[in-house]
Design a protein around this motif. Structure first.
Motif, mmCIF file in Angstrom:
data_model
loop_
_atom_site.group_PDB
_atom_site.id
_atom_site.type_symbol
_atom_site.label_atom_id
_atom_site.label_comp_id
_atom_site.label_asym_id
_atom_site.label_seq_id
_atom_site.Cartn_x
_atom_site.Cartn_y
_atom_site.Cartn_z
ATOM 1 N N VAL A 1 -43.203 21.394 -28.272
ATOM 2 C CA VAL A 1 -44.218 20.398 -27.932
ATOM 3 C C VAL A 1 -45.055 20.111 -29.169
ATOM 4 C CG1 VAL A 1 -46.240 19.910 -26.506
ATOM 5 C CG2 VAL A 1 -44.290 21.124 -25.524
ATOM 6 N N ASP A 2 -45.269 18.851 -29.447
ATOM 7 C CA ASP A 2 -46.123 18.459 -30.562
ATOM 8 C C ASP A 2 -47.516 18.124 -30.058
ATOM 9 O OD1 ASP A 2 -44.257 18.765 -32.560
ATOM 10 O OD2 ASP A 2 -43.473 16.729 -32.318
ATOM 11 N N LEU A 3 -48.513 18.502 -30.869
ATOM 12 C CA LEU A 3 -49.910 18.236 -30.545
ATOM 13 C C LEU A 3 -50.447 17.144 -31.454
ATOM 14 C CD1 LEU A 3 -51.281 21.898 -30.430
ATOM 15 C CD2 LEU A 3 -50.673 20.475 -28.472
ATOM 16 N N LEU A 4 -51.254 16.287 -30.884
ATOM 17 C CA LEU A 4 -51.979 15.299 -31.654
ATOM 18 C C LEU A 4 -53.452 15.644 -31.518
ATOM 19 C CD1 LEU A 4 -51.379 12.729 -33.301
ATOM 20 C CD2 LEU A 4 -51.866 11.414 -31.245
ATOM 21 N N VAL A 5 -54.132 15.924 -32.627
ATOM 22 C CA VAL A 5 -55.461 16.511 -32.588
ATOM 23 C C VAL A 5 -56.444 15.644 -33.347
ATOM 24 C CG1 VAL A 5 -56.844 18.537 -33.153
ATOM 25 C CG2 VAL A 5 -54.451 18.818 -32.466
ATOM 26 N N ALA A 6 -57.587 15.347 -32.717
ATOM 27 C CA ALA A 6 -58.712 14.743 -33.413
ATOM 28 C C ALA A 6 -59.802 15.799 -33.490
ATOM 29 C CB ALA A 6 -59.198 13.495 -32.681
ATOM 30 N N GLY A 7 -59.984 16.397 -34.643
ATOM 31 C CA GLY A 7 -60.890 17.519 -34.825
ATOM 32 C C GLY A 7 -60.164 18.602 -35.586
#
Length: 588
Positions: free
Chosen positions: A33-39
């Protein structure tokens, strides 16, 4: 990796309401699973298939963060949430409106469920104030989850593909670990109750209540819950008289409560906690403290961010326990504090957010009533099922669904999966006076894994209805540990849980709501199989050895007993006839 980031970015942007404009893509270890992170994110693998992600704002502890992840939507059958996503938990589209979750509405947890009731992806967040979305991405056939919070956020993501109930149970255990104190649930909160709402509505009097209490006790009910109508002589079903909370319909209240206690029942009283009504003598007093106006209900929601509001509400509702000798409170409409566009607080407010105010209000109520009566109870209700409310309550009731057994089943099972240590109560059970005993039994079997609340005129029960009610309440009381505290394994959320099982030690219980086979595997010494389907042929599979069997009908009368082999020749299944509303008990 660059192409995947571009693709996710295109979906991210329409939903990015604030925060960093350039999210980063990171990988969850060993999950695919890939994560897309703002922070700024930290990712750690806790166990096989269970990952914890912590995101903090860039440059400080203040500001928005956002987390998104996707996985192939393969073999998916349902999207489970505790706040409902449509009948059957169907799969939403990724562009569906997000859920705004806070202390008084919803809970930060969800699951994508696959064939065989596997948890394809389950998650929970550590904070109760988040915006959440999830759904199928039309362009790719993936399922997309996302969360946004105004500050640091920790999320546990479970892709272990175990039973989704097991995954959710572990996530709620994590929530319990985060609480500063143990949640105490008195034994009375797990006992069958009589509620006045459907049976009496607002037509209350001490005589009527004591009459029903005298009949309820011998049938197996141990708590009386008095609902709306006690604080007004008006019978038009509005909320215009809420606020002063004077016992207009219950004169000499303390003596009346004592009379109910002598009949052997604990006593709880209903309050529409946030409401001040137009006909209330305190209407003008609270106009400076309006959180929301509900003209259609003839009431306002008062703002708990103000200490004057909290002090007044606490004093009025605690009076029931401190002065009248009651055993608990039914705090209704807590979800009305959920106001997405709440007005800015005035200078007299001492809480920055409504959630802070709700928490302070409920904490003080709990402190006051338990100081007077250590075992005092507080009932709340769906959809306010947040773990942030656990320290302030003892039981959660399923949302209103009069005379709808399948809906009551789904609501109570959904709530059990997210309620942690709290007792879960059914919506009040009611039925038409002509209801056959078998259907009365089915009403109870549909809430077998919760605490039943009964709300019919007990004076009018037929002999068959009375026998069915007494029998199933006895079963639910005698086996309340496995039914309410056992490890829950509900099947097929996409079909409304047609089969549910609970295990605790050497006792197991299964409720069958459709003509499905029942696996009798496991290390049980006693197995209960309740049949709420019209087909009496119960097929037993995966068993070994022999068992002593007893079949009871809907009223508890034995219709057959004897020894049976739990598997036939060459492992063939065994068929046992169990009438609708009946119970098969196996001992070995």
């Amino acid at each position: 990796m660059t192409e995947a980031r571009t693709e996710v970015q295109e979906v991210w942007e329409p939903y990015a309401r604030s925060g960093p404009a350039r999210p980063r893509l990171e990988a969850m270890p060993a999950s695919g699973v890939d994560l897309l992170v703002a922070g700024n994110a930290g990712v750690s693998e806790l166990s096989e298939g269970v990952t914890e992600v912590t995101v903090v704002p860039e440059g400080s502890e203040v500001g928005p963060v956002r987390l998104e992840w996707r996985l192939p939507c393969v073999d998916a059958t349902a999207f489970w949430t505790p706040y409902g996503n449509g009948a059957g938990g169907w799969l939403p589209a990724s562009w569906s409106a997000p859920q705004r979750i806070d202390l008084s509405r919803g809970a930060p947890i969800a699951a994508l469920v696959g064939t065989g009731d596997t948890g394809l992806c389950c998650f929970a967040a550590d904070r109760t104030d988040v915006e959440a979305g999830g759904g199928v991405v039309e362009e790719t056939g993936e399922f997309r989850f996302w969360l946004r919070a105004d500050g640091p956020l920790t999320v546990r993501i479970d892709t272990s593909r175990r039973h989704f109930g097991t995954c959710l149970r572990e996530l709620t255990c994590w929530w319990e670990e985060l609480l500063p104190d143990e949640v105490i649930v008195p034994d009375a909160a797990r006992r069958p109750a009589y509620s006045t709402w459907y049976s009496m509505h607002q037509e209350l009097s001490p005589q009527r209540l004591e009459e029903q209490a005298a009949l309820a006790g011998p049938l197996g009910m141990e708590v009386l819950i008095v609902d709306d109508g006690w604080m007004t002589a008006d019978r038009t079903r509005g909320y215009g008289h809420c606020g002063a909370w004077d016992p207009v319909s219950l004169p000499d209240t303390a003596a009346h409560v004592e009379a109910v206690h002598r009949l052997g029942l604990a006593y709880m009283l209903w309050y529409a906690l946030p409401f001040v009504g137009r006909q209330s003598p305190v209407w003008d007093r609270f106009q400076p403290y309006v959180l929301d106006r509900l003209d259609h209900l003839d009431a306002i929601v008062v703002d708990p961010r103000y200490p004057d509001v909290r002090a007044y509400l606490t004093g009025r509702v605690a009076c029931a326990v401190e002065e009248w000798g009651m055993d608990g409170l039914k705090l209704d409409f807590v979800d009305r504090f959920h106001v997405p566009d709440a007005p800015a607080p005035g200078p007299q407010a001492d809480c920055a957010t409504v959630d802070e105010g709700v928490s302070a209000l409920l904490a003080e109520i709990r402190r006051r009533i338990t100081a007077a009566t250590p075992g005092a109870m507080i009932e709340t209700r769906q959809p306010y099922v947040s773990p942030g409310l656990w320290p302030y309550t003892t039981m959660i009731r399923a949302v209103d669904c009069p005379l709808s057994p399948g809906e009551n089943r789904q609501h109570t099972i959904d709530t059990r999966l997210v309620s942690g240590p709290l007792a879960v109560h059914s919506d009040m059970l009611m039925w038409h006076p002509a209801e056959p005993p078998e259907q009365v039994a089915c009403h109870l079997i549909n809430v077998l894994f919760a605490v039943p609340q009964i709300s019919v005129d007990l004076r009018t029960l037929t002999e068959g209805q009375r026998d069915a009610l007494a029998f199933w309440l006895r079963v639910m009381r005698e086996h309340h540990e496995v039914l309410q505290l056992g490890t829950l394994r509900p099947a097929r959320p996409d079909l409304g849980y047609p089969l549910v099982r609970a295990d605790l030690g050497t006792v197991a219980a299964v409720a069958r709501y459709a003509a499905l086979p029942v696996a009798v595997d496991g290390d049980w010494r006693r197995l209960l199989i309740a049949n709420a389907d019209a087909d009496p042929v119960v097929v037993l599979t995966a068993g070994t050895g022999t068992g002593a069997a007893r079949v009871a009908d809907a009223s508890g009368r034995t219709v057959w007993q004897g020894a049976i082999a739990l598997s036939g020749e060459c492992g063939e299944s065994i068929k046992v006839s169990v009438p609708r509303g009946g119970l098969l008990t196996l001992d070995r």
